[in-house]
Design a protein around this motif. Sequence first.
Motif, mmCIF file in Angstrom:
data_model
loop_
_atom_site.group_PDB
_atom_site.id
_atom_site.type_symbol
_atom_site.label_atom_id
_atom_site.label_comp_id
_atom_site.label_asym_id
_atom_site.label_seq_id
_atom_site.Cartn_x
_atom_site.Cartn_y
_atom_site.Cartn_z
ATOM 1 N N PRO A 176 0.592 -1.408 -0.033
ATOM 2 C CA PRO A 176 0.093 0.303 -0.226
ATOM 3 C C PRO A 176 0.778 1.583 -0.229
ATOM 4 O O PRO A 176 1.984 1.223 -0.116
ATOM 5 C CB PRO A 176 -0.629 0.054 1.323
ATOM 6 N N GLY A 177 0.420 2.248 0.165
ATOM 7 C CA GLY A 177 1.218 3.366 -0.147
ATOM 8 C C GLY A 177 0.279 4.528 0.825
ATOM 9 O O GLY A 177 -0.875 4.895 0.815
ATOM 10 N N ARG A 178 1.220 4.970 1.723
ATOM 11 C CA ARG A 178 1.677 6.360 2.542
ATOM 12 C C ARG A 178 0.933 5.194 3.683
ATOM 13 O O ARG A 178 -0.399 6.009 4.520
ATOM 14 C CB ARG A 178 0.838 7.640 1.770
ATOM 15 N N ILE A 179 0.317 4.229 4.137
ATOM 16 C CA ILE A 179 -0.855 4.058 4.804
ATOM 17 C C ILE A 179 0.023 2.181 5.139
ATOM 18 O O ILE A 179 0.995 1.780 4.876
ATOM 19 C CB ILE A 179 -2.057 3.507 4.724
ATOM 20 N N GLU A 180 0.522 2.192 7.043
ATOM 21 C CA GLU A 180 0.846 0.791 7.400
ATOM 22 C C GLU A 180 -0.545 -0.224 7.332
ATOM 23 O O GLU A 180 -1.335 0.433 7.752
ATOM 24 C CB GLU A 180 1.304 1.186 8.224
ATOM 25 N N ALA A 181 0.139 -1.034 6.151
ATOM 26 C CA ALA A 181 -1.497 -2.669 6.250
ATOM 27 C C ALA A 181 -0.751 -3.533 6.000
ATOM 28 O O ALA A 181 0.537 -3.784 5.627
ATOM 29 C CB ALA A 181 -2.171 -2.152 4.733
ATOM 30 N N ASP A 182 -0.841 -5.479 6.512
ATOM 31 C CA ASP A 182 -0.890 -5.976 6.288
ATOM 32 C C ASP A 182 -0.152 -6.012 4.612
ATOM 33 O O ASP A 182 -1.440 -5.981 3.724
ATOM 34 C CB ASP A 182 -1.222 -7.150 6.554
ATOM 35 N N VAL A 183 0.625 -7.199 3.768
ATOM 36 C CA VAL A 183 0.896 -7.216 3.151
ATOM 37 C C VAL A 183 1.505 -8.077 2.134
ATOM 38 O O VAL A 183 2.067 -8.451 3.055
ATOM 39 C CB VAL A 183 1.520 -6.348 2.202
ATOM 40 N N VAL A 184 1.247 -8.975 1.050
ATOM 41 C CA VAL A 184 1.716 -10.550 0.873
ATOM 42 C C VAL A 184 2.446 -9.872 -0.540
ATOM 43 O O VAL A 184 1.669 -9.617 -1.146
ATOM 44 C CB VAL A 184 0.334 -11.304 0.533
ATOM 45 N N LEU A 185 3.754 -10.254 -0.591
ATOM 46 C CA LEU A 185 4.209 -10.214 -2.437
ATOM 47 C C LEU A 185 5.314 -11.316 -2.654
ATOM 48 O O LEU A 185 5.191 -12.069 -1.549
ATOM 49 C CB LEU A 185 5.689 -8.895 -1.457
ATOM 50 N N SER A 186 5.407 -11.777 -3.338
ATOM 51 C CA SER A 186 6.720 -12.354 -4.013
ATOM 52 C C SER A 186 7.682 -11.462 -4.363
ATOM 53 O O SER A 186 7.666 -10.227 -4.253
ATOM 54 C CB SER A 186 5.839 -12.580 -5.819
ATOM 55 N N ASP A 187 9.034 -11.931 -4.315
ATOM 56 C CA ASP A 187 9.797 -11.654 -4.265
ATOM 57 C C ASP A 187 10.404 -11.415 -6.175
ATOM 58 O O ASP A 187 11.626 -11.829 -6.373
ATOM 59 C CB ASP A 187 11.242 -12.098 -3.726
ATOM 60 N N SER A 188 9.854 -10.069 -6.498
ATOM 61 C CA SER A 188 9.890 -9.402 -7.369
ATOM 62 C C SER A 188 11.630 -9.074 -7.437
ATOM 63 O O SER A 188 12.300 -9.199 -8.493
ATOM 64 C CB SER A 188 9.347 -8.475 -7.435
ATOM 65 N N PHE A 189 11.978 -8.677 -6.583
ATOM 66 C CA PHE A 189 13.710 -8.388 -6.787
ATOM 67 C C PHE A 189 14.789 -9.252 -6.921
ATOM 68 O O PHE A 189 15.290 -9.217 -7.985
ATOM 69 C CB PHE A 189 14.577 -8.044 -5.230
ATOM 70 N N GLY A 190 14.721 -10.563 -6.628
ATOM 71 C CA GLY A 190 15.188 -11.835 -6.204
ATOM 72 C C GLY A 190 14.683 -12.283 -7.315
ATOM 73 O O GLY A 190 15.503 -13.204 -8.400
ATOM 74 N N GLY A 191 13.571 -12.636 -7.419
ATOM 75 C CA GLY A 191 13.118 -13.638 -8.838
ATOM 76 C C GLY A 191 14.259 -12.181 -10.305
ATOM 77 O O GLY A 191 14.524 -13.302 -11.067
ATOM 78 N N ALA A 192 13.967 -11.756 -10.796
ATOM 79 C CA ALA A 192 14.208 -10.682 -11.533
ATOM 80 C C ALA A 192 16.285 -11.011 -11.423
ATOM 81 O O ALA A 192 16.441 -11.253 -13.355
ATOM 82 C CB ALA A 192 13.810 -9.458 -11.729
ATOM 83 N N ARG A 193 16.818 -10.472 -10.333
ATOM 84 C CA ARG A 193 17.870 -10.766 -10.359
ATOM 85 C C ARG A 193 18.669 -12.681 -10.325
ATOM 86 O O ARG A 193 19.324 -12.585 -11.987
ATOM 87 C CB ARG A 193 18.375 -10.298 -9.173
ATOM 88 N N ASP A 194 17.629 -13.574 -9.969
ATOM 89 C CA ASP A 194 17.540 -14.751 -10.482
ATOM 90 C C ASP A 194 17.428 -15.148 -11.721
ATOM 91 O O ASP A 194 18.983 -15.949 -13.027
ATOM 92 C CB ASP A 194 16.920 -15.678 -9.487
ATOM 93 N N GLY A 195 16.856 -14.091 -13.565
ATOM 94 C CA GLY A 195 16.296 -15.130 -14.102
ATOM 95 C C GLY A 195 17.516 -13.964 -14.967
ATOM 96 O O GLY A 195 17.956 -14.516 -15.894
ATOM 97 N N VAL A 196 18.305 -13.022 -14.848
ATOM 98 C CA VAL A 196 18.799 -12.733 -15.551
ATOM 99 C C VAL A 196 20.109 -13.334 -15.153
ATOM 100 O O VAL A 196 21.105 -12.976 -16.704
ATOM 101 C CB VAL A 196 18.977 -10.421 -14.854
ATOM 102 N N ALA A 197 20.637 -13.402 -13.684
ATOM 103 C CA ALA A 197 21.887 -14.287 -13.855
ATOM 104 C C ALA A 197 21.815 -15.551 -14.555
ATOM 105 O O ALA A 197 23.245 -15.914 -14.981
ATOM 106 C CB ALA A 197 21.956 -14.166 -12.292
ATOM 107 N N HIS A 198 20.558 -16.162 -14.838
ATOM 108 C CA HIS A 198 20.541 -17.199 -15.814
ATOM 109 C C HIS A 198 21.008 -17.075 -17.176
ATOM 110 O O HIS A 198 21.802 -17.495 -17.899
ATOM 111 C CB HIS A 198 19.152 -17.897 -15.778
#
Length: 359
Positions: A176-198
Amino acid sequence: MAETARTPVSRTRADGIPPADSRSRYGNRPTMKDVAARAGVGLKTVSRVVNGEPGVTPDTERRVQEAIDALGFRRNDSARVLRKGRTASIGLVLEDLADPFYGPLSRAVEEVARAHGALLINGSSAEDPDREQELVLALCARRVDGLVIIPAGDDHRYLEPEIAAGVATVFVDRPPGRIEADVVLSDSFGGARDGVAHLIAHGHTRIGFIGDQPRIHTAIERLRGYRAAMADAGIEVDESWVSLGATDPERVTRAAESMLAGPAPVTAVFAGNNRVTVTVIRVLAALPRPVALVGFDDIELADLLDPGVTVVAQDAAQLGRTAAERLFRRLDGAPGAPERVELPTRLITRGSGELPPRN
């Protein structure tokens, strides 16, 4: 000889209930009063039968049930909602209901809701922050107990009064933007880094990145992963290799064709989401030379193409399930500050990401 117009005759049956064909077809549902009149009992007796309460003889219960079946009566839960303060319904706000990524996510949320005896109401923001806010507030006005939101905007302070009033809220896929709330994400940073490293591990140094709009959290995180993998390998990024923007086919096609043209074209492409991947596949199919490809998000039939499409896969169903379970824990009174849950991705190799560079 001309027919004489006849005035319809209003008729009432012996039991006091107008016949079905004399009523308006829509918007005139049978009530408990109708059931009571047909069964020849009082309203309280009908209420007891409808709500499964004791104090009704078997013969009377049978007559009331026969009246319910004959009239097609359905209990109106509005009064029960007012008494209990809960509607047994939750809202799900997605980016685009037509996007294949959101199908399993939505289904998982619905399954969790059903297991908790709740109804799911969903809608699409079409990646429009104003439409997102309008839809969210409309769901709150209908007194949903909680919300699962894939945000389109970056300012969710409009939700603060609703959360303070008791509407449990969990964000998924993006924070969310500018509030605190529960959030569930995928590891977009780590996944992209692994894909490009591949791709780098298979000899590529000129790697293009085509992503979503720069205001979207996942697009920025995946670009950050791309840059991190390139930096880790000591490869300087030419900014002509990077393109962020709308994911419509025209824009993505222009970006891909630009990267693949000239005396030193990219030899591999990292596609930032499933829609980008599909368009890039079409562009690469028209080229006389092979170009390596890794996409973020799996796509249908990816394993049947030649070569199969290598992807960084995130578990959309697990995202939805985790978010919905967290929502119902909050509704059940789970205490604590808002939490951020990040789920891992996995690299699925099928051939397109393993092609060597060819000039």
